[in-house]
Design an enzyme around this catalytic site. Structure first.
Site, PDB file in Angstrom:
ATOM      1  N   TYR A   1       1.113  -1.282  -0.102  1.00  0.00           N
ATOM      2  CA  TYR A   1      -0.061   0.055  -0.118  1.00  0.00           C
ATOM      3  C   TYR A   1       0.588   1.222   0.203  1.00  0.00           C
ATOM      4  CZ  TYR A   1      -4.276  -2.859  -0.276  1.00  0.00           C
ATOM      5  OH  TYR A   1      -5.748  -3.057  -0.033  1.00  0.00           O
TER       6      TYR A   1
ATOM      7  N   HIS B   1     -15.197   2.425  -0.211  1.00  0.00           N
ATOM      8  CA  HIS B   1     -13.787   1.808  -0.524  1.00  0.00           C
ATOM      9  C   HIS B   1     -12.858   2.357   0.574  1.00  0.00           C
ATOM     10  CE1 HIS B   1     -15.017  -0.825  -3.685  1.00  0.00           C
ATOM     11  NE2 HIS B   1     -16.004  -1.309  -2.932  1.00  0.00           N
TER      12      HIS B   1
ATOM     13  N   CYS C   1      -7.044  -0.236  17.988  1.00  0.00           N
ATOM     14  CA  CYS C   1      -7.893   1.611  17.948  1.00  0.00           C
ATOM     15  C   CYS C   1      -8.602   1.981  17.707  1.00  0.00           C
ATOM     16  CB  CYS C   1      -7.407   2.491  19.449  1.00  0.00           C
ATOM     17  SG  CYS C   1      -6.100   2.864  18.553  1.00  0.00           S
TER      18      CYS C   1
ATOM     19  N   CYS D   1      -2.016   3.113  21.571  1.00  0.00           N
ATOM     20  CA  CYS D   1      -2.168   1.558  21.970  1.00  0.00           C
ATOM     21  C   CYS D   1      -1.040   0.636  21.396  1.00  0.00           C
ATOM     22  CB  CYS D   1      -3.892   1.104  21.346  1.00  0.00           C
ATOM     23  SG  CYS D   1      -3.734   0.658  19.878  1.00  0.00           S
TER      24      CYS D   1
ATOM     25  N   GLY E   1     -16.722   3.236 -15.453  1.00  0.00           N
ATOM     26  CA  GLY E   1     -14.822   2.552 -14.844  1.00  0.00           C
ATOM     27  C   GLY E   1     -15.333   1.813 -14.308  1.00  0.00           C
TER      28      GLY E   1
ATOM     29  N   GLU F   1     -15.146  -1.132 -21.993  1.00  0.00           N
ATOM     30  CA  GLU F   1     -15.558  -2.770 -22.186  1.00  0.00           C
ATOM     31  C   GLU F   1     -16.898  -2.551 -21.509  1.00  0.00           C
ATOM     32  OE1 GLU F   1     -12.419  -5.204 -21.054  1.00  0.00           O
ATOM     33  OE2 GLU F   1     -12.258  -5.068 -19.281  1.00  0.00           O
TER      34      GLU F   1
HETATM   35  N1  APR Z   1     -12.214   4.612 -19.157  1.00  0.00           N
HETATM   36  C1  APR Z   1     -14.010   3.510 -19.016  1.00  0.00           C
HETATM   37  N2  APR Z   1     -13.409   2.654 -18.615  1.00  0.00           N
HETATM   38  C2  APR Z   1     -12.344   1.627 -18.762  1.00  0.00           C
HETATM   39  C3  APR Z   1     -11.109   2.569 -18.971  1.00  0.00           C
HETATM   40  C4  APR Z   1     -11.062   4.111 -19.294  1.00  0.00           C
HETATM   41  N3  APR Z   1      -9.976   4.669 -19.152  1.00  0.00           N
HETATM   42  N4  APR Z   1      -9.853   2.191 -18.107  1.00  0.00           N
HETATM   43  C5  APR Z   1     -10.159   0.763 -17.847  1.00  0.00           C
HETATM   44  N5  APR Z   1     -11.491   0.907 -17.962  1.00  0.00           N
HETATM   45  C6  APR Z   1     -12.564  -0.298 -17.374  1.00  0.00           C
HETATM   46  C7  APR Z   1     -12.485  -1.825 -17.891  1.00  0.00           C
HETATM   47  O1  APR Z   1     -13.015  -2.133 -18.961  1.00  0.00           O
HETATM   48  C8  APR Z   1     -13.410  -2.077 -16.221  1.00  0.00           C
HETATM   49  O2  APR Z   1     -14.387  -2.537 -16.792  1.00  0.00           O
HETATM   50  O3  APR Z   1     -12.896   0.380 -16.423  1.00  0.00           O
HETATM   51  C9  APR Z   1     -13.122  -0.845 -15.383  1.00  0.00           C
HETATM   52  C10 APR Z   1     -12.138  -1.314 -14.156  1.00  0.00           C
HETATM   53  O4  APR Z   1     -12.635  -2.516 -13.558  1.00  0.00           O
HETATM   54  P1  APR Z   1     -11.726  -3.005 -11.757  1.00  0.00           P
HETATM   55  O5  APR Z   1     -10.783  -2.963 -12.709  1.00  0.00           O
HETATM   56  O6  APR Z   1     -12.236  -4.394 -11.788  1.00  0.00           O
HETATM   57  O7  APR Z   1     -12.202  -1.943 -11.302  1.00  0.00           O
HETATM   58  P2  APR Z   1     -13.364  -1.946  -9.770  1.00  0.00           P
HETATM   59  O8  APR Z   1     -14.350  -2.417 -11.188  1.00  0.00           O
HETATM   60  O9  APR Z   1     -12.554  -0.756  -9.986  1.00  0.00           O
HETATM   61  O10 APR Z   1     -13.664  -2.978  -8.641  1.00  0.00           O
HETATM   62  C11 APR Z   1     -13.983  -2.441  -8.089  1.00  0.00           C
HETATM   63  O11 APR Z   1     -12.681  -4.534  -6.652  1.00  0.00           O
HETATM   64  O12 APR Z   1     -10.515  -4.618  -6.709  1.00  0.00           O
HETATM   65  C12 APR Z   1     -11.003  -4.200  -5.737  1.00  0.00           C
HETATM   66  O13 APR Z   1     -11.698  -3.102  -4.297  1.00  0.00           O
HETATM   67  C13 APR Z   1     -11.221  -3.270  -5.331  1.00  0.00           C
HETATM   68  O14 APR Z   1     -12.974  -0.810  -5.514  1.00  0.00           O
HETATM   69  C14 APR Z   1     -11.866  -2.349  -6.278  1.00  0.00           C
HETATM   70  C15 APR Z   1     -13.269  -2.814  -6.915  1.00  0.00           C
END
Ligand code: APR
Length: 244
Positions: free
Chosen positions: A67, A119, A130, A150, A187, A215
């Site tokens: 992290y 999140h 704590c 703590c 996204g 996608e």
């Molecule tokens: N513009 C729009 N969409 C995009 C772009 C972009 N420039 N780049 C990627 N994507 C899309 C991808 O196609 C995908 O469907 O964004 C999505 C990202 O999906 P994830 O990587 O699964 O991220 P997210 O949905 O935020 O994940 C949810 O999962 O891992 C945990 O806690 C983490 O908050 C996160 C949660």
């Protein structure tokens, strides 16, 4: 990309809009998503080894360092036009609520104040025992920094797999989804609960659902408008087309 005239007129007349964002909205800022093939973090790292309370108990230093590495990555980037377009929307729509799954803080940096961080936020650090938050901590290379109250070990204030979301944030998100006229999903792959249910909850209450994603996702067939492409390109154009 031309937008449907009915989408333009709908957005011009609404009073309550809710947007949910995921890692895709920060991709054009240079931050990796989680599930994109090859480039996603989970293509290289195992979430069960790095993003769960069990992983932290097993090897707190490994998790802390991962992290810390992500926190440095976030410090090195800036919001992109997609973030700024959402901040612009917040100025144009009487009631605009932004719900994010992102822990990068870029929406806040772009100017969005009314923000629900489902999140958590990677810039915040708290005691695992704590819950005391701290702004400063020693970066000892051998062990995880300790809480000055703590003596417990510190952890990032993010929600790990298997952990509950902050109750007040989740309740506010569900309430917003259930009472909005238009719900944007931007996204996000729509596979992580409970965030992935919010668009469906909004739709079942009669809201118009607009998806912007690079996608297709499980939400795409359900969306009233599915705009496929990059949010940093589509959102500024949409704002221009509606309110320009
Ligand atoms: N513009 C729009 N969409 C995009 C772009 C972009 N420039 N780049 C990627 N994507 C899309 C991808 O196609 C995908 O469907 O964004 C999505 C990202 O999906 P994830 O990587 O699964 O991220 P997210 O949905 O935020 O994940 C949810 O999962 O891992 C945990 O806690 C983490 O908050 C996160 C949660």
């Amino acid at each position: 990309m031309n937008f449907a005239p009915e989408l333009i007129s709908l957005l011009r007349g609404i009073s309550k809009l809710v947007a949910l964002t995921g890692a895709g909205v920060s991709q054009e800022s240079g931050l990796r998503t989680f599930r994109d093939a090859q480039t996603g973090l989970w293509a290289q790292y195992k979430p069960e080894e790095l993003a769960s309370p069990e992983a932290f108990r097993r090897d707190p230093k490994l998790v802390w360092d991962w992290y810390a590495w992500r926190r440095e990555a976030v410090k090195g980037v800036r919001p992109n036009p997609g973030h700024y377009a959402l901040a612009e929307m917040a100025k144009r729509v009487p009631e605009f609520i932004l719900i994010t799954q992102n822990v990068d803080g870029l929406h806040h940096m772009a100017g969005n104040q009314r923000l629900i961080e489902l999140h958590g936020n990677i810039q915040r650090v708290r005691c695992a025992e704590c819950y005391t938050f701290t702004e400063t901590w020693g970066d000892d290379t051998k062990s995880v920094p300790q809480c000055s109250v703590c003596g417990g070990i510190l952890r990032p204030d993010v929600v790990w797999f298997g952990e509950s979301l902050p109750r007040d944030q989740l309740e506010a998100a569900v309430e917003a989804a259930r009472t909005c006229e238009v719900f944007f999903s931007i996204g996000t792959s729509g596979v992580v609960q409970p965030a992935a249910s919010l668009a469906f909850a909004a739709h079942s209450r009669g809201a118009v659902v607009v998806e912007i994603n690079a996608e297709p996702t499980p939400l795409t067939p359900e969306a009233n408008f599915a705009l496929q492409g990059k949010s940093g390109e589509i959102l500024p154009r949409l704002v221009e087309a509606v309110w320009g």
